[in-house]
Design an enzyme around this catalytic site. Structure first.
Site, PDB file in Angstrom:
ATOM      1  N   HIS A 194      10.835 -62.516  64.186  1.00  0.00           N
ATOM      2  CA  HIS A 194      11.074 -62.927  62.661  1.00  0.00           C
ATOM      3  C   HIS A 194      11.153 -64.234  62.190  1.00  0.00           C
ATOM      4  O   HIS A 194      11.191 -64.352  61.220  1.00  0.00           O
ATOM      5  CB  HIS A 194      12.302 -61.977  62.058  1.00  0.00           C
ATOM      6  CG  HIS A 194      12.269 -61.367  60.657  1.00  0.00           C
ATOM      7  ND1 HIS A 194      13.136 -62.078  59.797  1.00  0.00           N
ATOM      8  CD2 HIS A 194      11.499 -60.626  60.063  1.00  0.00           C
ATOM      9  CE1 HIS A 194      12.866 -61.432  58.684  1.00  0.00           C
ATOM     10  NE2 HIS A 194      11.943 -60.591  58.704  1.00  0.00           N
ATOM     11  N   LYS A 196       9.859 -67.675  60.928  1.00  0.00           N
ATOM     12  CA  LYS A 196       8.841 -68.123  59.744  1.00  0.00           C
ATOM     13  C   LYS A 196       8.709 -69.498  59.931  1.00  0.00           C
ATOM     14  O   LYS A 196       9.589 -70.152  59.307  1.00  0.00           O
ATOM     15  CB  LYS A 196       9.120 -67.480  58.501  1.00  0.00           C
ATOM     16  CG  LYS A 196       9.579 -66.020  58.182  1.00  0.00           C
ATOM     17  CD  LYS A 196       8.688 -65.139  58.748  1.00  0.00           C
ATOM     18  CE  LYS A 196       9.113 -63.721  58.806  1.00  0.00           C
ATOM     19  NZ  LYS A 196       9.649 -63.320  57.664  1.00  0.00           N
ATOM     20  N   ASP A 201       0.415 -80.690  62.002  1.00  0.00           N
ATOM     21  CA  ASP A 201       0.644 -81.881  62.575  1.00  0.00           C
ATOM     22  C   ASP A 201       2.001 -82.470  62.315  1.00  0.00           C
ATOM     23  O   ASP A 201       2.718 -81.569  63.225  1.00  0.00           O
ATOM     24  CB  ASP A 201      -0.325 -82.966  61.653  1.00  0.00           C
ATOM     25  CG  ASP A 201      -1.766 -82.943  62.041  1.00  0.00           C
ATOM     26  OD1 ASP A 201      -2.451 -82.464  62.830  1.00  0.00           O
ATOM     27  OD2 ASP A 201      -2.561 -83.307  60.964  1.00  0.00           O
TER      28      ASP A 201
END
Length: 549
Positions: A194, A196, A201
């Protein structure tokens, strides 16, 4: 003399590995009563920086000092989408995307086009070092017969396979008979990745949002962008690479295989061995990010070996120095300016017994003193019993808890049994409200319902105010919802941000002001409304399955 007497009394009353009590002879409303673990009581009133108040977070994750002016708080899904596309297109070194899944609509096609453009630019410039890595969940990413996250990403592998890696994490808890009988969609309740985090770069965006069209248009979430923060981006890169190592690798023909450096199958081999080795790999990353301490008894691996099965609050040993090149370096002092913001990645991987985020969050809630204020948001309000107990019975802070009204729940209007999920959350919220009344906490703890027409609500995290401060000192942002799944079933990462930068603090204040402006306080008469009626069967089922969502 009085100080020494109080210190001796506190040491006698509280073991060394419990939280530090707060004391001052001055007026109560002028004392900074934030968690000041590891500091002498006589020093509390002399504290002037937010880092001093929350430096105990060093125990739960690596610390990355950054410039607050390089941190941008986004507030709208469209901003999130446009910034993400722009960063991907301009990337010259790497693009790392960790999400639950990638959607299959036209906006997601745009995102894949950006990835292809970045790869094409790298090829034109003969930049063979450019890498694209995507980590998604196997079960969620495989959903859909004709079109899925996997098929969306296949063209990248077919055209730029040498520069692209697509990893699909499969929970080791979905195995055997369970894997055979639990149907698609429902098998996702067993466990997921889960996390995120989106890296381009040396910039990294931490969010709770997935890579799907509604998250780009009208699903409210949080998004904090760290520009030119190479060390922080490197950490998330290494962490995502490590999870990808014990995940399936997608091939150009849409089949999957194990990583060449990993031999344990997630559901065919011994699940115990898989979890043990995965845990060691993650802890190794965390240990490498920690500054080595003089006292070698401190390490994440030893901590979790000792406390793996203890789901209770502990305070871990604190170290004030380490040795480097023969020199002793103090790590307790505030880092020198111009750094005015400190970022702590807090890893939570319940299936592997890695629970740094839970420890840190419990510490933050438990140590909150009278005069502190915590604004806590959860798109799926289903706090663990442990969090509930601490908030209700042990914390002294004032709380404003923001949750979704049924109409902005992501499952509102869904077909089949999923359409009853908003009613389940109504039931959970009502039970919590009853607990507030039972303990006489309705004044200290306020519940609010978010509503915005034609929108859904997926916000999670918290904002922390110290006494007599007009701006927040700390925020938690990331993927966890503070629920059972976040703590015990899924792979999660939450980031604690402590800042003395007034511009960043103002951004954080404006962020939560906008969110709470679209909410209404929960009062007794709300539960009497017809649209808050919960069928009996939903109440019964919720008590059984609440730990799966």
């Amino acid at each position: 003399m009085v100080d020494m007497l109080m210190i001796r009394l506190l040491r006698k009353s509280f073991p060394r590995q419990t939280r530090v009590a707060f004391w001052s002879s001055g007026p109560r409303n002028t004392v900074n009563k934030a968690p000041l673990q590891g500091r002498k009581i006589s020093e509390i009133t002399a504290t002037h920086t937010n880092y001093d108040c929350f430096s105990w977070l060093n125990k739960f994750g690596p610390c990355y000092p950054v410039h607050g002016d390089k941190v941008l708080v986004l507030t709208e899904p469209t901003q999130y989408f446009e910034v993400l596309k722009l960063k991907i297109k301009k990337a010259k070194k790497r693009v790392i995307l960790a999400s639950l899944y990638l959607g299959t609509g036209t906006l997601e096609d745009e995102l894949v086009d950006c990835l292809q453009d970045a790869c094409a630019n790298a090829a034109k410039e003969d930049n063979s070092n450019f890498k694209v890595r995507v980590l998604i969940d196997y079960t969620r990413g495989s959903r859909g017969k004709d079109k899925s996250s996997r098929t969306m990403l296949q063209p990248l592998l077919c055209e730029y396979g040498g520069n692209v890696q697509i990893a699909l994490y499969h929970t080791p808890d979905l195995r055997g008979l369970l894997k055979k009988i639990v149907p698609e969609r429902f098998n996702e309740t067993i466990g997921l990745t889960h996390i995120k985090a989106y890296i381009c770069d040396d910039s990294v965006m931490i969010s709770g949002a997935n890579l799907s069209d509604n998250y780009f248009v009208n699903r409210q979430d949080r998004y904090i962008l760290f520009n030119e923060c190479g060390d922080l981006a490197d950490f998330f890169d290494k962490m995502i690479q490590t999870v990808s190592k014990f995940s399936f690798q997608l091939k150009p023909d849409n089949s999957v295989t194990l990583h060449p450096d990993w031999s344990l199958h997630p559901f065919k081999d011994n699940g115990v061995m898989f979890k043990r080795e995965a845990k060691e790999q993650i802890l190794k990353i965390l240990e490498n990010q920690k500054l080595p301490a003089d006292d070698t008894s401190f390490s994440p691996a030893r901590i979790f070996k000792r406390h793996n099965k203890q789901r209770k609050y502990i305070s871990l040993p604190r170290h004030s120095s380490y040795t480097k090149n023969g020199n002793t370096i103090n790590t307790n002092k505030t880092p020198d300016k111009p750094h005015d913001t400190w970022v702590y990645p807090l890893i939570q991987m319940g299936p592997f017994g890695i629970i740094f985020d839970e420890y840190a969050t419990l510490s933050l809630l438990r140590e909150a003193a009278v005069g502190d204020e915590i604004l806590l948001a959860s798109g799926y309000f289903n706090l663990t019993d442990h969090y509930l107990r601490v908030i209700l019975q042990q914390s002294f802070a004032r709380y404003k808890i923001l949750m979704a009204s049924p109409e902005v729940n992501g499952f509102y209007g869904a077909k089949g049994i999923a359409g009853s999920i908003p009613a389940a959350y109504i039931h959970i919220a009502k039970q919590f409200y009853k607990q507030l009344k039972k303990y006489g906490q309705t004044q200290r703890i306020q519940m609010c319902e978010y509503y915005r027409q034609d929108w859904t609500f997926h916000v999670k995290g918290l904002w922390y105010y110290l006494p007599n401060q007009a701006l927040p000192s700390l925020t938690l942002v990331g993927s966890p919802n503070f629920g059972y799944r976040s703590v015990y079933r899924d792979l999660e990462c939450q980031t604690a941000i402590v800042t003395d930068n007034t511009k960043l603090q103002e951004q954080l204040r404006q962020e939560h002001v906008r969110l709470y402006q679209s909410s209404n306080p929960v009062k007794e008469d709300l539960w009497k409304r017809r649209d808050r009626h919960v069928p009996t069967w939903v109440k019964l089922v919720t008590s059984v399955i609440k730990n799966f969502f």
